[in-house]
Enzyme design. Structure first.
Site, PDB file in Angstrom:
ATOM      1  CG  HIS A  16      51.210  49.882  12.053  1.00 24.26           C
ATOM      2  ND1 HIS A  16      51.753  50.772  12.946  1.00 24.26           N
ATOM      3  CD2 HIS A  16      50.089  49.396  12.660  1.00 24.26           C
ATOM      4  CE1 HIS A  16      51.009  50.822  14.041  1.00 24.26           C
ATOM      5  NE2 HIS A  16      49.983  49.994  13.883  1.00 24.26           N
ATOM      6  CD  GLU A  17      47.393  47.173  11.188  1.00 24.84           C
ATOM      7  OE1 GLU A  17      47.291  46.290  12.068  1.00 24.84           O
ATOM      8  OE2 GLU A  17      47.149  48.376  11.400  1.00 24.84           O
ATOM      9  CG  HIS A  46      49.786  45.352  15.454  1.00 22.08           C
ATOM     10  ND1 HIS A  46      50.092  45.636  16.772  1.00 22.08           N
ATOM     11  CD2 HIS A  46      49.258  46.496  14.935  1.00 22.08           C
ATOM     12  CE1 HIS A  46      49.765  46.898  17.031  1.00 22.08           C
ATOM     13  NE2 HIS A  46      49.263  47.441  15.946  1.00 22.08           N
ATOM     14  CG  HIS A  97      53.419  41.585  19.675  1.00 24.67           C
ATOM     15  ND1 HIS A  97      52.849  42.677  20.281  1.00 24.67           N
ATOM     16  CD2 HIS A  97      54.121  40.964  20.644  1.00 24.67           C
ATOM     17  CE1 HIS A  97      53.210  42.717  21.562  1.00 24.67           C
ATOM     18  NE2 HIS A  97      53.977  41.679  21.803  1.00 24.67           N
TER      19      HIS A  97
END
Length: 696
Positions: free
Chosen positions: A480-481, A484, A487
């Protein structure tokens, strides 16, 4: 604006590493040279420089144009951004009492610095004039988006208010800055002060990997030879799942859920009441009936009701599933001869037992195969197969703690793309949770600027000489991190304000939650899930059972999240005068939605840092579920292609989602990738939730 006159450096400035050019690889922060006493002088200089830059823009005698107003604003504040990035990284990931004291001062000074800028009527007049004439300016699509976002930012900050309202708004902002900082410091204080020491008779049911992590946590807190449970989620969760000692489970659960709610110096109840009142007042000054209406106007959801509609659509089947699971857990207790009613500190323990019965699987079985090193390698490999990125560890980059690691990221052509910092282990100096941030954002305004991206987690260390082992939830958090992080690393925009994760809150979780899907794919696990002792790959039968068990306990997981999101919306939708007693408000709202007594909120109000440490997720915690509708639907594009690494789909994902930052409207970006709007049913299918009659 590089030609703006600036104060000549003093002798002390020349000794301040924050104010000197960094002679480090890739001009990274020289953490070993930076001390707490360097920050206030650096902030003072940064505030002075930025104020002078903004004054030059405001009083430019030339007619406003995009270059002398919007681009000039984008170029301003470079020193402030540089100093702030280092400071807030340390405050969150490796704080100490000196830094926390400085943080109180800086939060107030930051508000006092930004208030007169964002409420500057002359400057806003220049921006508004450009905005009014935007279709005649011949702007690129990214420039048009930047102009719209700049106008919106100033307008929503109160630049159009009269002087009396501006004065009050500034006072509110300063007070909220102080209260948000206090809230996070209180939470950290409670987390640092509490731990449960485990004696030899307290280890029943605990796997060896947990005991090793508990000993490492004790060592880190200066208790060599001991073993402790802390209120870090990565310590609490596995303890509640495994410990046979019901009395100890109750102690740990109550300590975890009581953070910020202990009636001590760290109590957050009064802080919440004041935050809510001030947020409501600020919204009304701007002409909105509630903070939630103000907050969601500038989001994909647009209205609180739209967010509430999604949450309630999910709530009904999730609650029905949770109540059915509750009855099954109670039956299991009875079968074992227990004569007690299922309590919140029992749920995880008996859910693991039930999962073993129904799916012949528990987390402890797969954990030896989920090494931290293996999951980092898996995350990197997926990024390589999707986007052509490669990761090479660098030992020459300064870091803020010996546990922090750094990788250089290159694209498919071998060009430097980013630096990636990984700070994975829990420690007392780090706030709880997991997050992505950056030390420098990507931009191309004055030449290529490569991002420096940070992932921070709170995983438990392994025993001396042993690797850290992750639970399935931990492994998902890592992906998940890292989503990010991608991104930020893949960002390819011109202007800093549109870089990377600078998007709507209910869109920012799409790249992170979407990336989680690859972590649980059989071909990824077969390659990277290997036993930490034997090196054997994950056996097919265990893999099959793990995949079959993924949707187990989703009623619980969905209920604890959705209830938190609904309470967040109610905190910011109901009159603040109704929230004089936070506990009573929490209790009333949970009764309204029929919250099962055996499940608590994922974040009780006094520890809900997402919405009270700052306002980024205030009235916006629903965003994770809003994004989950998109991420479940988006992964379907890969499934439909027949290849989870399909090159054409991956290219669209990179170009339309990961690299575009905030340079385009998020709904437009999603439709460009998927060819249509997302379908909410994908979320219910992913969680294994089907519409059922409401349980009694």
């Amino acid at each position: 604006m590089s030609d703006t006159p600036q104060s000549p450096p003093s002798a002390s400035d020349l000794d301040n590493p924050l104010l000197k050019p960094w002679q480090t690889p890739f001009q990274t922060p020289p953490f070993g040279e930076i001390a707490p006493e360097h920050f206030l002088p650096a902030f003072e200089q940064a505030f002075t420089d930025h104020a002078a830059e903004v004054a030059a823009i405001t009083h430019d005698p030339s007619a406003p144009d995009f270059a002398n107003t919007i681009t000039a604003l984008e170029r301003s504040g470079k020193l402030l951004a540089k100093v702030s990035a280092v400071f807030y990284d340390l405050v969150s990931a490796h704080s100490n009492p000196a830094l926390l004291e400085i943080d109180k001062d800086v939060s107030l000074r930051m508000a006092r610095h930004w208030n007169p800028i964002l409420m500057n009527a002359v400057l806003f007049g220049r921006i508004a004039q450009l905005h009014e004439n935007r279709v005649t300016l011949g702007l690129t699509s990214e420039q048009l988006r930047l102009l719209e976002r700049t106008y919106t930012r100033f307008h929503r900050a109160g630049a159009g208010l009269d002087d009396t309202a501006k004065t009050r708004m500034a006072e509110i902002n300063e007070r909220l800055a102080h209260l948000g900082t206090s809230f996070s410091h209180h939470l950290l204080g409670d987390e640092q002060e509490w731990f449960l020491e485990l004696g030899e008779g307290d280890l029943d049911g605990l796997p060896g990997s947990f005991v090793a992590a508990a000993r490492a946590a004790a060592e880190e807190r200066g208790l060599p030879g001991k073993a402790i449970v802390t209120t870090s989620r990565s310590s609490m969760e596995p303890f509640l799942k495994s410990s046979h000692r019901r009395d100890l489970r109750e102690k740990v659960y109550k300590a975890f859920t009581a953070r910020g709610d202990n009636g001590n110096a760290n109590d957050n109840n009064a802080t919440i009441v004041e935050i809510l009142a001030l947020r409501e007042e600020s919204a009304k000054l701007l002409g909105y009936p509630t903070f939630a209406v103000y907050r969601l106007e500038d989001s994909m959801a647009r209205t609180p009701q739209a967010a509430r509609d999604l949450l309630e659509r999910v709530w009904k089947p999730a609650r029905a599933r949770a109540l059915a699971d509750r009855d099954a857990l109670q039956a299991l207790i009875a079968e074992e001869g227990g004569n007690f009613t299922l309590a919140p500190w029992d749920w995880r323990y008996y859910a693991e037992k039930l999962r073993h019965v129904r799916a012949d699987f528990d987390d402890a079985a797969i954990k030896p195969y989920l090494t931290l090193e293996g999951m980092i390698a898996a995350a990197f490999d997926c990024a390589h197969r999707l986007f052509g990125l490669t990761f090479s560890e660098r030992k020459d980059i300064p870091v803020w703690h010996p546990d922090v690691r750094v990788w250089e990221v290159k694209d498919a052509s071998g060009k430097h793309r980013a630096l990636f910092y990984g700070d994975y282990f829990a420690r007392a100096s780090k706030r709880s949770g997991a997050w992505m941030t950056s030390l420098r954002d990507q931009q191309k305004l004055d030449g290529e600027v490569a991002p420096q991206v940070v992932n921070v987690c709170n995983f438990a260390k392994g025993a001396e000489g042993q690797p850290a082992l992750l639970s399935p939830d931990d492994a998902r958090t890592l992906f998940h991190e890292f989503g990010h992080g991608l991104h930020g690393m893949a960002s390819n925009v011109t202007y800093p304000s549109l870089s990377g994760t600078s998007v709507f809150t209910d869109f920012v979780e799409l790249p992170s939650q979407l990336y989680e899907h690859w972590q649980e794919q059989p071909q990824v696990l077969r390659q990277f899930a290997k036993h930490y002792q034997t090196g054997e790959p994950l056996p097919d039968d265990l893999l099959t059972r793990f995949l079959a068990a993924r949707q187990f306990n989703q009623g619980f997981a969905t209920v604890e999240f959705v209830a938190s999101a609904l309470i967040d919306l109610e905190f910011h939708s109901q009159p603040a005068s109704e929230v004089r007693d936070v506990r009573a408000f929490e209790r009333t709202e949970l009764e309204k939605i029929g919250m099962p007594a055996e499940i608590s909120l994922r974040h009780r109000p006094t520890q809900f840092g997402h919405i009270f440490s700052g306002d980024h997720y205030a009235a916006g915690y629903y965003s994770y579920m809003w994004s989950e509708v998109m991420d479940a639907d988006a992964f379907g594009a890969f499934e439909e292609s027949g290849d989870i690494f399909d090159p054409a789909t991956a290219k669209r994902l990179h170009d339309d989602i990961y690299s575009s930052g905030g340079s385009r409207d998020p709904e437009e970006a999603y439709v460009a990738f998927r060819g249509r709007k997302p379908e909410p049913e994908a979320l219910l299918r992913r969680r294994g939730l089907v519409e059922e009659p409401q349980a009694a």
